[in-house]
Design a protein around this motif. Structure first.
Motif, PDB file in Angstrom:
ATOM      1  N   ASP A  80      26.827 -21.031  12.704  1.00 18.42           N
ATOM      2  CA  ASP A  80      25.520 -21.486  13.168  1.00 18.42           C
ATOM      3  C   ASP A  80      25.140 -22.745  12.404  1.00 18.42           C
ATOM      4  OD1 ASP A  80      25.240 -19.326  14.905  1.00 18.42           O
ATOM      5  OD2 ASP A  80      24.318 -18.072  13.358  1.00 18.42           O
ATOM      6  N   LYS A 137      21.886 -25.460  11.710  1.00 21.11           N
ATOM      7  CA  LYS A 137      20.444 -25.717  11.829  1.00 21.11           C
ATOM      8  C   LYS A 137      20.150 -27.116  11.314  1.00 21.11           C
ATOM      9  CE  LYS A 137      17.412 -23.878   8.977  1.00 21.11           C
ATOM     10  NZ  LYS A 137      16.485 -22.932   8.294  1.00 21.11           N
ATOM     11  N   ASP A 194      14.076 -20.917  26.895  1.00 26.85           N
ATOM     12  CA  ASP A 194      13.981 -21.098  25.452  1.00 26.85           C
ATOM     13  C   ASP A 194      12.787 -20.277  24.973  1.00 26.85           C
ATOM     14  OD1 ASP A 194      16.035 -23.276  24.802  1.00 26.85           O
ATOM     15  OD2 ASP A 194      14.920 -24.200  26.448  1.00 26.85           O
ATOM     16  N   SER A 228      10.481 -18.296  18.730  1.00 23.65           N
ATOM     17  CA  SER A 228      11.293 -17.943  17.569  1.00 23.65           C
ATOM     18  C   SER A 228      10.928 -16.533  17.107  1.00 23.65           C
ATOM     19  CB  SER A 228      11.054 -18.939  16.431  1.00 23.65           C
ATOM     20  OG  SER A 228       9.728 -18.799  15.929  1.00 23.65           O
ATOM     21  N   HIS A 247      23.285 -21.399  22.791  1.00 31.01           N
ATOM     22  CA  HIS A 247      21.842 -21.455  22.534  1.00 31.01           C
ATOM     23  C   HIS A 247      21.283 -22.835  22.892  1.00 31.01           C
ATOM     24  CE1 HIS A 247      22.649 -17.690  20.721  1.00 31.01           C
ATOM     25  NE2 HIS A 247      23.027 -18.143  19.537  1.00 31.01           N
ATOM     26  N   CYS A 283      20.197 -29.068  21.701  1.00 31.45           N
ATOM     27  CA  CYS A 283      20.016 -27.812  20.974  1.00 31.45           C
ATOM     28  C   CYS A 283      18.757 -27.111  21.480  1.00 31.45           C
ATOM     29  CB  CYS A 283      19.910 -28.101  19.479  1.00 31.45           C
ATOM     30  SG  CYS A 283      19.706 -26.632  18.448  1.00 31.45           S
ATOM     31  N   ASN A 297      16.855 -22.791  22.110  1.00 34.52           N
ATOM     32  CA  ASN A 297      16.596 -21.482  21.524  1.00 34.52           C
ATOM     33  C   ASN A 297      16.723 -20.402  22.594  1.00 34.52           C
ATOM     34  OD1 ASN A 297      15.910 -20.028  19.097  1.00 34.52           O
ATOM     35  ND2 ASN A 297      13.959 -19.514  20.066  1.00 34.52           N
ATOM     36  N   SER A 333      18.832 -15.676  19.702  1.00 36.17           N
ATOM     37  CA  SER A 333      18.575 -16.720  18.712  1.00 36.17           C
ATOM     38  C   SER A 333      17.245 -16.471  18.010  1.00 36.17           C
ATOM     39  CB  SER A 333      18.552 -18.095  19.396  1.00 36.17           C
ATOM     40  OG  SER A 333      18.194 -19.111  18.501  1.00 36.17           O
ATOM     41  N   SER A 334      17.247 -16.589  16.686  1.00 37.16           N
ATOM     42  CA  SER A 334      16.018 -16.388  15.924  1.00 37.16           C
ATOM     43  C   SER A 334      15.158 -17.639  15.892  1.00 37.16           C
ATOM     44  CB  SER A 334      16.342 -15.953  14.494  1.00 37.16           C
ATOM     45  OG  SER A 334      17.150 -16.926  13.856  1.00 37.16           O
ATOM     46  N   HIS A 353      18.865 -23.484  17.013  1.00 38.06           N
ATOM     47  CA  HIS A 353      20.061 -23.822  16.258  1.00 38.06           C
ATOM     48  C   HIS A 353      21.234 -23.885  17.222  1.00 38.06           C
ATOM     49  CE1 HIS A 353      20.723 -19.466  16.575  1.00 38.06           C
ATOM     50  NE2 HIS A 353      22.000 -19.694  16.267  1.00 38.06           N
ATOM     51  N   HIS A 358      25.053 -22.592  17.974  1.00 39.62           N
ATOM     52  CA  HIS A 358      26.135 -21.640  17.682  1.00 39.62           C
ATOM     53  C   HIS A 358      27.425 -22.252  18.204  1.00 39.62           C
ATOM     54  CE1 HIS A 358      28.076 -17.584  17.471  1.00 39.62           C
ATOM     55  NE2 HIS A 358      28.788 -18.088  18.465  1.00 39.62           N
TER      56      HIS A 358
END
Length: 289
Positions: free
Chosen positions: A97, A99, A152, A155, A199, A222, A224, A228-229, A232, A234
C-alpha cells in the motif's frame, strides 16, 4: 468447472447466513442446512486462499518494475517488512500500500486528517492529499481488465470506523474482486507477469481494455474505493490474470529515499520517490532460486 464453483464460495457462505437468519423454528432442517453451507463455504474459502500461497520450496525472483506513482509516498503493509504482506488470498502475498506523504512545504495540499478514537466515523476522501493523485503504469504492457464504477466511500478514521472496516472487508472478500479491490486496472506486463493497481478513483481511468501503455504513463487517479481505510494505492504483481487463483509475485523498485537511490522494496513507513526506468521490464526467470 470445479475451480469456477470454488471461486464462488461467497455465494455458498451467503446462502448459509441467509438460512440461519430467516430460520424461525430453532434447531431444524433450515438451521442445519445453513450451518452446513457456512461450513462448506468457509472450507472452500480456506482451501482456495491456501492454494494461492507461494509454491513450496520456491523463492520467486523479484520482478523489476517502476514505482507506480510520482512524488513522495509512504510504504505501508509491504513485503519489505513481512511476507505475506497482506494475505495469500487474492494473490496479495507481496502486495504493498502506498500513501501520498509529501515533505513539509513540498505540496500545497493539507496534511491528511488525523485518526480519532471515537468520532467522526469517517471523512470525505477529498480531504486526503492522496485522493486524485496520478497513478502511473509500472511498466510497458497491455490493459486486460478494469473496473471503474465503485464509489469512493468515506474514510474509516476512528476506532468504530476501523471495526466496521474489519467486518466490511470480510464481506467484500466473499464477493467479486471489484468489491475488494474497488476500481482497478489489471495490466499484462509480459513474461507471465500481471500488475494490479487498486482503490482507484471512480471515473478516473485513462485507459480501457486492450490499450497498450508505457511505463510511467498516467493510467488513473488514486481513490478510496473498495476495501480501503483512506485514499491510497494498492499495488501487487501476480503470475496470472485472475486474482482469485493466481500467485503473488515479489517485485523490486528503483527509488530514492532520503536523497539516496536504492533498489528493492523499503520497510513500512519508509518513503519512496520514483526513479524513471532506464529500460523495459526485465525477463522473468523460468525457475525460482
Amino acid at each position: 468447472m470445479l475451480l469456477g464453483v470454488w471461486k464462488r464460495h461467497g455465494l455458498i457462505f451467503g446462502a448459509g447466513v441467509l438460512c440461519v437468519v430467516v430460520n424461525k423454528q430453532g434447531l431444524g432442517p433450515l438451521w442445519y442446512t445453513g450451518v452446513a453451507l457456512l461450513a462448506v463455504g468457509g472450507l472452500m474459502r480456506w482451501t482456495l486462499a491456501r492454494s494461492q500461497g507461494p509454491p513450496r520450496g520456491q523463492v520467486p525472483v523479484p520482478v523489476p518494475v517502476q514505482v507506480p506513482v510520482a512524488g513522495r509516498w509512504m510504504v505501508l503493509n509491504g513485503p519489505g517488512t513481512k511476507v505475506p504482506s497482506h494475505v495469500h488470498s487474492h494473490a496479495q502475498t507481496y502486495a504493498v500500500d502506498l500513501k501520498y506523504d509529501p515533505a513539509p512545504g513540498e505540496a500545497d495540499s493539507p496534511a491528511a486528517p488525523p485518526f480519532r478514537r471515537l468520532r467522526p466515523f469517517g471523512r470525505s476522501p477529498g480531504l486526503y492529499p492522496a485522493f486524485g493523485m496520478p497513478v502511473l503504469a509500472p511498466g510497458d504492457g497491455v490493459v486486460v481488465a478494469t473496473a471503474s464504477r465503485q464509489r469512493d466511500h468515506l474514510s474509516r478514521s476512528s476506532l468504530p470506523g476501523f471495526a466496521y472496516l474489519f467486518v466490511e472487508g470480510f464481506v467484500r472478500s466473499l464477493g467479486w474482486p471489484c468489491h475488494l479491490l474497488g476500481n482497478y486496472i489489471l495490466l499484462d506486463l509480459g513474461n507471465g507477469v500481471y500488475a494490479v493497481c487498486a482503490h482507484l478513483r471512480r471515473g478516473s481511468l485513462r485507459v480501457a481494455v486492450g490499450d497498450r501503455v508505457t511505463g510511467g504513463q498516467e493510467i488513473a487517479e488514486c481513490g478510496n474505493s473498495g476495501n480501503s481505510s483512506e485514499p491510497h494505492l494498492h499495488f501487487q504483481l501476480m503470475d496470472g490474470p485472475d486474482v482469485m487463483t493466481a500467485h503473488g509475485l515479489p517485485f523490486e523498485w528503483r527509488y530514492r529515499d532520503d536523497g539516496m537511490e536504492r533498489t528493492g522494496v523499503p520497510e513500512d513507513f519508509a518513503h519512496v520517490v520514483r526513479v524513471p526506468s532506464r529500460g523495459a521490464l526485465a525477463p522473468r526467470p523460468d525457475d525460482s532460486v
